[in-house]
Scaffold this motif. Structure first.
Motif, short mmCIF file in Angstrom:
data_model
loop_
_atom_site.label_atom_id
_atom_site.label_comp_id
_atom_site.label_asym_id
_atom_site.label_seq_id
_atom_site.Cartn_x
_atom_site.Cartn_y
_atom_site.Cartn_z
N LEU A 23 0.99 -0.78 0.04
CA LEU A 23 -0.17 -0.29 -0.09
C LEU A 23 0.89 1.36 0.03
N VAL A 24 2.02 1.11 0.87
CA VAL A 24 2.63 2.26 0.64
C VAL A 24 2.91 2.13 -1.13
N ILE A 25 3.81 1.43 -1.23
CA ILE A 25 4.32 1.94 -2.67
C ILE A 25 3.53 2.39 -3.94
N SER A 26 1.89 1.35 -3.82
CA SER A 26 0.81 2.15 -3.85
C SER A 26 0.44 3.14 -4.33
N LYS A 27 0.66 4.14 -2.82
CA LYS A 27 0.16 5.25 -2.37
C LYS A 27 1.11 5.81 -3.42
N ARG A 28 2.28 6.56 -2.76
CA ARG A 28 3.60 7.23 -3.89
C ARG A 28 3.25 6.80 -5.49
N LEU A 29 2.84 5.90 -6.04
CA LEU A 29 2.67 5.66 -7.30
C LEU A 29 2.18 6.54 -7.64
N VAL A 30 0.66 6.53 -7.03
CA VAL A 30 -0.71 7.14 -7.37
C VAL A 30 -0.57 8.90 -7.47
N GLU A 31 0.14 8.79 -6.56
CA GLU A 31 0.71 10.24 -6.20
C GLU A 31 1.66 10.89 -7.05
N GLU A 32 2.71 10.04 -7.90
CA GLU A 32 3.58 10.59 -8.56
C GLU A 32 2.92 10.40 -9.99
N MET A 33 1.59 9.67 -10.04
CA MET A 33 0.21 9.72 -10.99
C MET A 33 -0.02 11.08 -11.23
N GLY A 34 -0.53 12.10 -9.76
CA GLY A 34 -0.80 12.65 -9.81
C GLY A 34 -2.61 13.18 -9.49
N GLY A 35 -3.02 11.24 -8.61
CA GLY A 35 -3.98 11.49 -8.17
C GLY A 35 -4.07 11.44 -6.58
N ASP A 36 -4.87 10.45 -5.87
CA ASP A 36 -4.90 10.47 -4.70
C ASP A 36 -5.29 9.39 -4.51
N ILE A 37 -5.31 8.28 -3.10
CA ILE A 37 -5.87 6.87 -2.92
C ILE A 37 -6.06 7.36 -1.16
N GLY A 38 -7.41 6.40 -0.79
CA GLY A 38 -8.32 5.71 0.39
C GLY A 38 -8.99 5.03 0.18
N LEU A 39 -9.10 5.11 1.43
CA LEU A 39 -10.10 3.96 1.54
C LEU A 39 -11.53 4.17 2.24
N GLU A 40 -12.44 3.30 2.33
CA GLU A 40 -13.43 3.59 3.30
C GLU A 40 -13.39 1.97 4.23
N SER A 41 -13.76 1.94 5.59
CA SER A 41 -13.94 0.56 5.24
C SER A 41 -14.65 0.32 7.07
N GLU A 42 -15.09 -0.87 7.50
CA GLU A 42 -16.27 -1.02 8.54
C GLU A 42 -15.28 -2.50 9.10
N LYS A 43 -15.54 -2.76 10.42
CA LYS A 43 -15.00 -4.10 10.61
C LYS A 43 -15.84 -5.35 10.24
N ASP A 44 -15.38 -6.44 10.00
CA ASP A 44 -16.33 -7.53 9.65
C ASP A 44 -17.12 -6.98 8.25
N LYS A 45 -17.21 -5.99 8.07
CA LYS A 45 -18.70 -5.75 6.74
C LYS A 45 -17.56 -4.73 5.42
#
Length: 955
Positions: free
Chosen positions: A476-498
């Motif tokens: 995920l760290v590498i993905s975050k840096r790659l996305v930022e290099e491509m001019g974008g953002d990365i994030g998540l939405e999550s809920e335990k067990d769902k």
């Protein structure tokens, strides 16, 4: 405010009231004087007029004209008198003296009044006075009537002059008084302004730093108090300044000591920074070297393990080898993650922006991860929204890397359920788009605390997660840096067990319209019944089929559909698409398919899983299914399957049959250089398996000696070797290489840093092959640099598919080409019906345009304009049809078929063969006497025709 401003204000304050009062007094007195002069003039002239009328009463009564005339002339001697006239009681003039009066004559109606009348104009005063008889005046003047009238006219010029003189005198008096008052005001003003000037000057000097200046105390009253106050303030400021200066000196001394301390600390920090940079550089080099050192033995492990899988192994041995391969792949993934992280930290990450089909890229990732998801029984669905352009400009390798990480994580942490990949447009402005890709799963989910630690290096949700699921925590760290290099953002939405939804967006440009893949149609007028028990897959397939023009009804089971058809609640469909994964028992599906075919005459396309039994497809076809394809689905494969079912292909001619790579046309000689014996042996075995003649050496010195003595078609060169490394060996080979020969040198390396790639190219290498090496990479490289048609090989550009896939790529079969000559002029004459001139003209027209067409075809391919490329290749194919060039015609047909079916990834191979055939034909034309060749062909054609006639006669 400056002193001149204050002075002006004081003058205004003192003089404006004086000016106002003077103007009012001047106006009042002048007005009164003028009125008085006017009144005096009116009274005097009126009195003279009445007096003249009384004097003329007697002479008029006695009709004494001489006396009347004398009195009239005497009246003109009066001041301002201008003319005089006498009228009878009928308003007729009797006598006159002086010039004609100014203005109109009196009307006859003057006889109606007995009062004095004044007629005033701008220049004169005219008095009309009644004259009564003397006796009437004595008896009763009130009731008497005038016997005559006298008119006396006065000029008012003198009175106007007198009025002007009065105005001038009053004005001069006013000016004199104002001048005196102004002088007095100026004098008084100076008594205020001079002290103010002194105070302003003193304040300015104090402001400039002269604290010794003082204001002279010469004024009185409030000004003196102000002067003394300024002097007291200056004294206070001086004392404060002296005290502040003492403090500043002390602070300066302290600051100097502090700066010396900071300077020492800066020197220490600079030394520490240099040490850190050097350590970081050492770390980067260490990781790169370690990557190479680890990949080198790993290359041998993976390569020979793959070779082992092709040999005769027992079940237990196959299991052991599979374990070795899977463990090696895990190790390779960890190495790649660490190396990527190192490149990102060192700022060496380079993006390769190119026009790429985003939809196909996502499907390729899903296919790559299909075995893992299918082994867990997960539903992996890609929803690609219709408004998203498919062909975009981005770095496909990095986007796939991010997608692979997110999707594999979703599969890893999801025990059952689905993984849905959604692609949509967030923003669009012109040809700039912001694309959002989200990966939703129904897995274990994350707490808020766990989410905060996700995008940190070497961190996972918790230690139990790392133990259970594995991984380095770098994905995920590498993905975050790659996305930022491509001019974008990365994030998540999550809920335990769902479950969780990871998303990222990238900025991209829309590729030109010519590069956009054509929209598939073909289901217009067809009804499709879709049987898919899983909701997300049903939605995705419904959307796909509807976009191709079909009218889709979806069902959860075959039983549900057949019940509705039987009860006429729904009309039978032309095509039934069934996903048997998750349906009822397989035997029931077989029965239902047979029922659909026998009773409803429906065509059936079955979707299976790559993990299903090997003979499942055969059983399905035996039970009546028309076609079957395996998951994961690709849109192009699904479309081809649907079209195949609805429009079964007719038997193909020899020219149109599916072609594949055959055996080598020429013998290919390769020099393999590697200091590691295992890797050297592996690459030699792989090349020999492909029918390549291999010479193996283990050092750079041997490689230089062999390359100078022998002519190789390709050299595979390891980079890190003792004594003479691969770069130095390449430089030696290039220096001693003949000017008319250039042997491709391919680097074998595990390094992937940008500066190392540049160093390889600068040393004279043509390409590089990353370790560990597999057959796919090897074949692509061999085909790219030698054009070798390799026997027993897989098309290097074709992605691996299951045996059930209908995607068959029409590539050029060299065996098929070998059956034809480059030029067949007899065939050309046959197409021209034996007309030699016509055949020559058509052949000449083809030759004239051939090199230009070749250049345009290659340019359009480089630009990615597949529509224009299809037109050019189609035109070339049509031109070949009548010119007796069967090899070129077959190559053009194969390329045209690829373009029409949308298999753009396979164009490189086909265009290579097409270019070769064009070059062969051009060389033939240069080396041959075309006219003589046509003459010989004409003889053969005539002889053949004569033989046919003879044969017909015999029959």
């Amino acid at each position: 405010m400056n002193s001149s401003g204050l002075q002006n204000r004081l003058l205004f304050i003192s003089l404006i009231p004086v000016f106002i009062l003077g103007a009012l007094a001047f106006s009042w007195f002048t007005y009164n004087d003028l009125n008085q002069q006017q009144l005096s003039f009116s009274q005097r002239t009126e009195s003279m007029s009445k007096q003249l009328a009384d004097t003329l009463a007697g002479p008029i009564a006695r009709n004494n004209t001489e006396l009347i005339d004398a009195l009239m002339r005497r009246s003109l001697n009066e001041k301002d008198a201008r003319s005089v006239r006498v009228y009878d009681n009928f308003a007729s003039m009797i006598m006159s003296s002086g010039p004609n009066p100014i203005g109109p004559r009196y009307p006859a109606s003057i006889t109606d009044t007995t009062e004095l009348t004044l007629y005033q104009s701008g220049e004169t005063f005219r008095y009309l006075v009644p004259i009564f008889h003397p006796d009437d005046l004595i008896l009763n003047a009130v009731l008497s009537r005038p016997v005559a009238w006298v008119e006396l006219e006065f000029d008012n010029a003198n009175i106007r002059v007198a009025q002007y003189q009065t105005i001038l005198i009053n004005l001069l008096i006013l000016l004199f008084i104002l001048i005196i008052i102004t002088g007095i005001a100026l004098y008084l003003n100076q008594t205020v302004i001079v002290p103010v000037h002194n105070m302003i000057r003193a304040v300015s000097e104090i402001r400039d730093g002269n604290l010794e200046v003082r204001v002279p105390t010469q004024s009185k009253g409030e000004l003196r108090e102000l002067e003394e106050g300024i002097n007291a303030m200056a004294e206070t400021i001086k004392d404060a300044y002296n005290e502040m200066q003492t403090s500043v000196d002390q602070a300066t001394f302290d600051l100097r000591e502090t700066l010396e301390t900071i300077e020492i600390q800066n020197i220490e920090l600079d030394m520490a920074r240099r040490d850190a940079q050097q350590a970081n550089q050492v770390k980067t080099e260490f990781l790169a070297n370690m990557s190479h050192e680890i990949r080198t033995p790993l290359n041998g492990i993976i390569g020979f393990a793959r070779l082992l899988t092709r040999s005769n192994l027992t079940k237990k041995q196959e299991d052991y080898v599979g374990t070795i391969l899977s463990s090696s792949q895990v190790l390779l993934t960890i190495i790649n993650d660490v190396l990527d992280f190192c490149k990102i930290e060192a700022g060496k990450l380079m993006l390769d922006q190119r026009s790429t089909n985003l939809k196909v890229a996502i499907e390729e990732v899903c296919m790559m991860l299909a075995p893992t998801s299918q082994s867990k029984g997960l539903e992996v669905v890609s929803l690609f929204y219709e408004d998203v352009p498919e062909q975009l400009v981005f770095d496909p390798l990095r986007v796939k890397q991010v997608l692979t990480n997110l999707i594999s994580n979703a599969i890893k942490f999801t025990a059952d359920g689905s993984v849905v990949i959604r692609t949509m447009i967030e923003q669009q402005q012109g040809n700039k788009v912001l694309v959002r890709i989200s990966v939703s799963d129904t897995g274990i989910g994350l707490t808020k605390k766990q989410q905060k630690a996700l995008f940190q290096a070497f961190a996972q949700a918790d230690s139990s997660t790392a133990r259970e699921f594995g991984g380095t925590g770098l994905g995920l760290v590498i993905s975050k840096r790659l996305v930022e290099e491509m001019g974008g953002d990365i994030g998540l939405e999550s809920e335990k067990d769902k479950g969780s939804t990871f998303w990222f967006n990238i900025k991209s440009e829309v590729a030109p319209a010519a590069q956009q893949p054509p929209k598939h149609r073909g289901l217009e007028g067809h009804t499709v019944a879709l049987i898919e028990p899983r909701e997300m897959s049903r939605i995705a397939l419904n959307h796909q089929l509807s976009s191709w023009g079909g009218e889709v009804d979806d069902y959860e089971s075959t039983k549900q559909m057949l019940i509705k058809w039987t009860k006429n609640q729904a009309a039978p469909a032309d095509l039934v698409v069934i996903d048997i994964q998750g349906l009822e028992a397989t035997e029931d599906v077989y029965k239902h398919i047979a029922h659909m075919k026998s009773k409803f005459k429906a065509k059936v396309l079955v979707i299976t899983s790559s993990t299903d039994e090997d003979d499942l497809d055969t059983k399905l076809l035996e039970k009546g299914a028309d076609f079957s394809i395996a998951k994961p689905l690709r849109s192009s494969v699904t479309y081809q399957a649907v079209m195949q079912v609805l429009n079964p292909e007719t038997p193909k001619t020899k020219e149109a049959r599916d072609l594949k790579l055959g055996s080598s046309q020429t013998e290919v000689r390769v020099l393999a250089v590697d200091d590691n014996s295992a890797n050297l042996k592996l690459i030699a075995v792989l090349l020999e398996t492909l029918g390549i003649m291999v010479t193996s050496v283990s050092s750079g010195e041997e490689a230089v000696e062999k390359a100078i003595v022998n002519n190789y078609d390709l050299i595979f060169m390891d980079i890190q070797m003792p004594n003479m490394d691969g770069l130095e060996a390449t430089r030696h080979i290039r220096r001693q290489e003949a000017t008319d020969r250039h042997v491709p040198i391919i680097a074998l390396t595990a390094h992937a840093l940008a500066e190392e790639q540049e160093a390889m190219l600068a040393a004279g290498m043509d390409d590089y092959l990353a370790k560990p090496i597999d057959e796919d990479q090897l074949q692509r490289t061999l085909f790219k640099w030698t054009g070798a048609m390799l026997g027993n090989s897989i098309n290097p550009n074709v992605i691996e598919h299951s045996e059930d896939s209908v995607e068959t790529f029409p590539t050029v079969d060299t065996d098929a080409l070998a059956e034809y000559e480059t030029v067949d002029l007899v065939f050309s004459l046959e197409k021209a019906n034996g007309k030699l001139s016509l055949a020559k003209d058509m052949f000449a027209m083809l030759l004239d345009s051939l090199e230009k067409d070749q250049e345009q075809i290659n340019n359009q391919y480089q630009q990615g304009d597949y529509k224009a490329l299809l037109e050019l290749v189609h035109r070339l194919h049509g031109a070949c049809a009548y010119c007796g060039v069967p090899r070129l015609k077959l190559a053009a047909y194969s390329t045209e078929s690829l373009l029409k079916q949308g298999f753009y990834a396979q164009l490189e191979d086909a265009l290579f063969v097409l270019n070769e055939e064009i070059n062969h034909l051009v060389r033939w034309a240069k080396d041959s006497e075309i006219d003589e060749a046509f003459d010989r062909a004409l003889k053969v054609y005539a002889l053949s025709k004569q033989q046919k006639k003879t044969s017909l006669t015999l029959q």
